[in-house]
Design a protein around this motif. Sequence first.
Motif, PDB file in Angstrom:
ATOM      1  N   PHE A 746       0.820  -1.200   0.000  1.00  0.00           N
ATOM      2  CA  PHE A 746       0.000   0.000   0.000  1.00  0.00           C
ATOM      3  C   PHE A 746       0.861   1.260   0.000  1.00  0.00           C
ATOM      4  O   PHE A 746       0.523   2.272  -0.627  1.00  0.00           O
ATOM      5  CB  PHE A 746      -0.914   0.000   1.230  1.00  0.00           C
ATOM      6  N   TYR A 747       2.030   1.189   0.672  1.00  0.00           N
ATOM      7  CA  TYR A 747       2.876   2.372   0.815  1.00  0.00           C
ATOM      8  C   TYR A 747       3.321   2.922  -0.534  1.00  0.00           C
ATOM      9  O   TYR A 747       3.535   4.131  -0.695  1.00  0.00           O
ATOM     10  CB  TYR A 747       4.100   2.048   1.669  1.00  0.00           C
ATOM     11  N   VAL A 748       3.479   2.056  -1.535  1.00  0.00           N
ATOM     12  CA  VAL A 748       4.003   2.509  -2.831  1.00  0.00           C
ATOM     13  C   VAL A 748       2.931   2.542  -3.919  1.00  0.00           C
ATOM     14  O   VAL A 748       3.247   2.642  -5.110  1.00  0.00           O
ATOM     15  CB  VAL A 748       5.190   1.629  -3.277  1.00  0.00           C
ATOM     16  N   LEU A 749       1.674   2.459  -3.537  1.00  0.00           N
ATOM     17  CA  LEU A 749       0.597   2.643  -4.508  1.00  0.00           C
ATOM     18  C   LEU A 749       0.508   4.106  -4.910  1.00  0.00           C
ATOM     19  O   LEU A 749       0.910   5.010  -4.170  1.00  0.00           O
ATOM     20  CB  LEU A 749      -0.736   2.204  -3.914  1.00  0.00           C
ATOM     21  N   SER A 750      -0.054   4.371  -6.066  1.00  0.00           N
ATOM     22  CA  SER A 750      -0.343   5.744  -6.445  1.00  0.00           C
ATOM     23  C   SER A 750      -1.453   6.268  -5.539  1.00  0.00           C
ATOM     24  O   SER A 750      -2.179   5.492  -4.901  1.00  0.00           O
ATOM     25  CB  SER A 750      -0.790   5.813  -7.896  1.00  0.00           C
ATOM     26  N   GLU A 751      -1.585   7.597  -5.494  1.00  0.00           N
ATOM     27  CA  GLU A 751      -2.633   8.152  -4.640  1.00  0.00           C
ATOM     28  C   GLU A 751      -4.005   7.665  -5.089  1.00  0.00           C
ATOM     29  O   GLU A 751      -4.877   7.373  -4.261  1.00  0.00           O
ATOM     30  CB  GLU A 751      -2.580   9.686  -4.656  1.00  0.00           C
ATOM     31  N   GLU A 752      -4.198   7.569  -6.379  1.00  0.00           N
ATOM     32  CA  GLU A 752      -5.488   7.098  -6.884  1.00  0.00           C
ATOM     33  C   GLU A 752      -5.787   5.685  -6.377  1.00  0.00           C
ATOM     34  O   GLU A 752      -6.904   5.392  -5.933  1.00  0.00           O
ATOM     35  CB  GLU A 752      -5.484   7.131  -8.420  1.00  0.00           C
ATOM     36  N   GLU A 753      -4.781   4.825  -6.437  1.00  0.00           N
ATOM     37  CA  GLU A 753      -4.982   3.447  -5.977  1.00  0.00           C
ATOM     38  C   GLU A 753      -5.200   3.406  -4.460  1.00  0.00           C
ATOM     39  O   GLU A 753      -6.011   2.610  -3.968  1.00  0.00           O
ATOM     40  CB  GLU A 753      -3.768   2.597  -6.350  1.00  0.00           C
ATOM     41  N   LYS A 754      -4.497   4.268  -3.721  1.00  0.00           N
ATOM     42  CA  LYS A 754      -4.701   4.323  -2.275  1.00  0.00           C
ATOM     43  C   LYS A 754      -6.157   4.674  -1.955  1.00  0.00           C
ATOM     44  O   LYS A 754      -6.800   4.057  -1.087  1.00  0.00           O
ATOM     45  CB  LYS A 754      -3.761   5.354  -1.636  1.00  0.00           C
ATOM     46  N   LEU A 755      -6.655   5.676  -2.615  1.00  0.00           N
ATOM     47  CA  LEU A 755      -8.022   6.115  -2.352  1.00  0.00           C
ATOM     48  C   LEU A 755      -9.038   5.031  -2.727  1.00  0.00           C
ATOM     49  O   LEU A 755     -10.017   4.806  -2.003  1.00  0.00           O
ATOM     50  CB  LEU A 755      -8.318   7.404  -3.139  1.00  0.00           C
ATOM     51  N   ILE A 756      -8.790   4.358  -3.828  1.00  0.00           N
ATOM     52  CA  ILE A 756      -9.726   3.303  -4.256  1.00  0.00           C
ATOM     53  C   ILE A 756      -9.743   2.169  -3.237  1.00  0.00           C
ATOM     54  O   ILE A 756     -10.806   1.711  -2.806  1.00  0.00           O
ATOM     55  CB  ILE A 756      -9.328   2.780  -5.654  1.00  0.00           C
ATOM     56  N   ARG A 757      -8.551   1.711  -2.842  1.00  0.00           N
ATOM     57  CA  ARG A 757      -8.480   0.554  -1.938  1.00  0.00           C
ATOM     58  C   ARG A 757      -8.963   0.881  -0.525  1.00  0.00           C
ATOM     59  O   ARG A 757      -9.353  -0.020   0.216  1.00  0.00           O
ATOM     60  CB  ARG A 757      -7.055   0.033  -1.881  1.00  0.00           C
ATOM     61  N   SER A 758      -8.939   2.153  -0.158  1.00  0.00           N
ATOM     62  CA  SER A 758      -9.342   2.518   1.206  1.00  0.00           C
ATOM     63  C   SER A 758     -10.681   3.229   1.247  1.00  0.00           C
ATOM     64  O   SER A 758     -11.016   3.864   2.248  1.00  0.00           O
ATOM     65  CB  SER A 758      -8.265   3.418   1.832  1.00  0.00           C
ATOM     66  N   ASN A 759     -11.441   3.144   0.153  1.00  0.00           N
ATOM     67  CA  ASN A 759     -12.734   3.817   0.086  1.00  0.00           C
ATOM     68  C   ASN A 759     -12.614   5.316   0.341  1.00  0.00           C
ATOM     69  O   ASN A 759     -13.426   5.918   1.046  1.00  0.00           O
ATOM     70  CB  ASN A 759     -13.720   3.190   1.083  1.00  0.00           C
ATOM     71  N   GLY A 760     -11.573   5.911  -0.229  1.00  0.00           N
ATOM     72  CA  GLY A 760     -11.408   7.359  -0.162  1.00  0.00           C
ATOM     73  C   GLY A 760     -10.821   7.876   1.136  1.00  0.00           C
ATOM     74  O   GLY A 760     -10.774   9.092   1.345  1.00  0.00           O
ATOM     75  N   ILE A 761     -10.332   6.994   2.021  1.00  0.00           N
ATOM     76  CA  ILE A 761      -9.862   7.427   3.348  1.00  0.00           C
ATOM     77  C   ILE A 761      -8.373   7.754   3.362  1.00  0.00           C
ATOM     78  O   ILE A 761      -7.960   8.780   3.894  1.00  0.00           O
ATOM     79  CB  ILE A 761     -10.177   6.335   4.399  1.00  0.00           C
ATOM     80  N   LEU A 762      -7.556   6.900   2.772  1.00  0.00           N
ATOM     81  CA  LEU A 762      -6.103   7.045   2.871  1.00  0.00           C
ATOM     82  C   LEU A 762      -5.543   7.667   1.602  1.00  0.00           C
ATOM     83  O   LEU A 762      -5.919   7.286   0.500  1.00  0.00           O
ATOM     84  CB  LEU A 762      -5.457   5.687   3.126  1.00  0.00           C
TER      85      LEU A 762
END
Length: 868
Positions: A746-762
């Motif tokens: 998760f640490y090296v995901l793009s911001e878009e992927e972070k938001l998708i995987r965390s339901n817009g939280i991280l």
Amino acid sequence: MVLKLKWLKHKPKGRSGVSWGVPWERGILNREETLCLMDDNGKKTPIQSWPMAYWPDGTVKWTGHSAVFLANEQSYELTVGKTQIPESPLQVIDSENQIIVDTGEIQCIINKQGTNFIEEIVSDSKVIGNKGKLISIQEVRDETSGKKTIQEIPLESNIKDAIVEQNGSVKCVIKIDGEHETISSNHKQTWLPFQLRIYFYAGTSSIKMVHTFFYDGNPQTDFIKGLGMEFSIPLSGEAWNRHIRFAGDVGIYSEPAQLMLTRRHRNADGLYEKQISGEIVNLFDKQHQPLLEHVQQNAIWNDFKLTQDSADHYRIMKRTNNGYSWVESTHGTRAKGLIYAGGESGGIGIGVKNFWQKFPSTLEVIGLNRADTKLKIWFWSPDFEAMDLRHYSNETHVVSAYEGFDEMRATPYGIANTSEVFLQCYTVVPSHEELVEKAEEWQSPPLLVCEPTYYYETKALGVWSLPDTSHPIKAQLELELDKAISFYKCEIDQRRWYGFWNYGDVMHTYDSVRHQWRYDLGGFAWQNTELVPNIWLWYAFLRSGREDIFMMAEAMTRHTSEVDVYHFGEYAGLGSRHNVVHWGCGCKEARISMAGLHKYYYFLTTDERTRDLLIEVRDADQALANLDPMREFYPDHQYKTHARVGPDWAAFCSNWLSEWERTENTAYRDKISTGIEVLKQLPLRLLSGPNFGYNPVTNELLHMGDGNSGAYHMVIAFGGPQAWMELSQLLEDDEWDDMLVEFGEFYVLSEEEKLIRSNGILHDKLFSLPMLAAGMVAFAAAKKKDPSLAKKAWKLLLDEEISEMKLPIEEKEVKAWRHLTEVSTITTNTTSQWCLNTIIALELIGEYLSSDQHLSNNENIKLLNEMK
């Protein structure tokens, strides 16, 4: 099953007792099996063994050992077999008031109450020494009415308890607890609790002592002028045959109580030369009557002392008696910390480890020509100004100087300091050469260690790699790792990071304008375990076996586990964050004191004091009930106290893991499981929070939302990944492993992927300083066998814009107030984390640097060029 052992630096020069620890691979050593030690010729050496830690399956993980060695073999083998018992085992008699230890060479009486911890030491039916006690001097200052007066109050040890902590055929350990008490009977005052361990080995005439004192005063009023240890020695012989000898920079400085050099007898058939070399001289025959008459008119010098007042200077002085002036004898640079006082029938030698490194220190003899000679060693010399444990400022400097809180919690109440002392009994006058050998041995005591490959194969200390230069990039990485160690090793000496309260610590951030570290700027000064340089140094030792790295790690362990940590009081179990003064920061947290920083030293040396420290922190989470680490962010929250997944809960995991593996107390394993099970139930699992409410009674993490105050670099920068990866090896919990993988990925995901995987939280702003996550990303790549993820992990370490680690490490010469060597961009935070994560990444994803299948040749060349 044969385990090969070798000496860390040098083998003993004579009969010496040695204790050491070794790890075992899971499932190899059953607890009912006994071990034997054999030398290179297949001859058994008597050994005493005990378990130190266990694997979850019940097999032994670490064993401790003690043996007595002669100056012979270079290496030994440890194997399952019948244990050899000494022909003359150690004898211990534990009575109501005293403990008597008989090594076969000396008999020592230890008191359970009173002032003297050693009542007497006997060899060949003759008292060699007696009345061993601890001493201190309290300085009381009065500055009323415009006048400054200073009163010095002497105190001595008052024993509260003494127990036989370990009793075997080869070694025994006596543990003594007490405090210092005023000598005057009119007004009894007690302060400065102490703990003293005394070590004896079968067939030896030496004693080892580990002395710890605790500060329990008010730094504004309670100043320590002197702190030390005293023995009485009943010497025999004429004044000219009584000698004091000090180990200087390279050899021995020797003087008698009365010189044989006179105006008319300058050497007298070489007798004066023999006298100065320490030999016993007879002047009572007719031939030497004229010389005797002149010698007896010479002054008798009763008192001598060597004072190390800085890391670069000591002074030797002497006087005839109290009330007369001290006369300077000579000066030197770095004394080796040994003093010998003896007469015609021998005497006693005492050595203090790290004598010059932990200045100001003094070695002193009082009354060399008297019936009751006093030999004193001062850990803090009364010839120096009193300890000043006050804070450096009357306010905090949070915004400008990176201090932790506006709260002023700069107290030394509850901190400690540990010193090692060695005592050797001589029934025959020793030569200068013998004393030099002893001084060198005491400064670097013999220790048996394993080969790095063996430590690696056992998997008993987490995840780390062996050095590998098989590929150009790997070779360059190894070079940079070596350069980082070399820089700090040299910097410790160049910057004189020495002294009683400082030795073992390093500074935090460099100031290239002043060509000086930011020693005076709040949180940028002393490091205090910030971003775990301890673990970096221990991994560097384990993978190399280098004695110089071991000494650096040992010194850091001694300092950070004692000085930076609170052992009693309101902050017991916690430590102080980095600051100008070691105990100065308002942040008192479990990450500074956690067991994972210090357990390496315990397991490798069996040091009982370090074991105490591991026990001290096993319930450090209870301290959160009185001091919420997140009090600034949640002053009026529904939960009384809070814990971040890291560094708080991660530190607790480290503490609980240590207690579980050492004692097999599954209650501490269950504490770990409690937190893990809470995280498993949450949508973001280990990525939840990162701040939680915390219940110290149930050890529960109480969910209070995700993406809240703080950042995820705090979760992983303080030894959390190292504790969690070790737990991965022990728990065999696939979901826990998957949670670690998910965090790293998760640490090296793009911001878009972070938001998708965390339901817009991280989002990206929560995941700063990504280089700190390189080890976690490498773990994820290794578990998933994912080349693209491995490349991202290596990019975190090798891309300077991401890592903030300028490679290659380049030193340059500068001319400031003196000639200096500097790395202008250096910070210990970045260096220790880069080295630590690189060592882990080389183990987990090293293959992706050297295999064309995973990384193209062009990419290899690019990475190598970037490093160059």
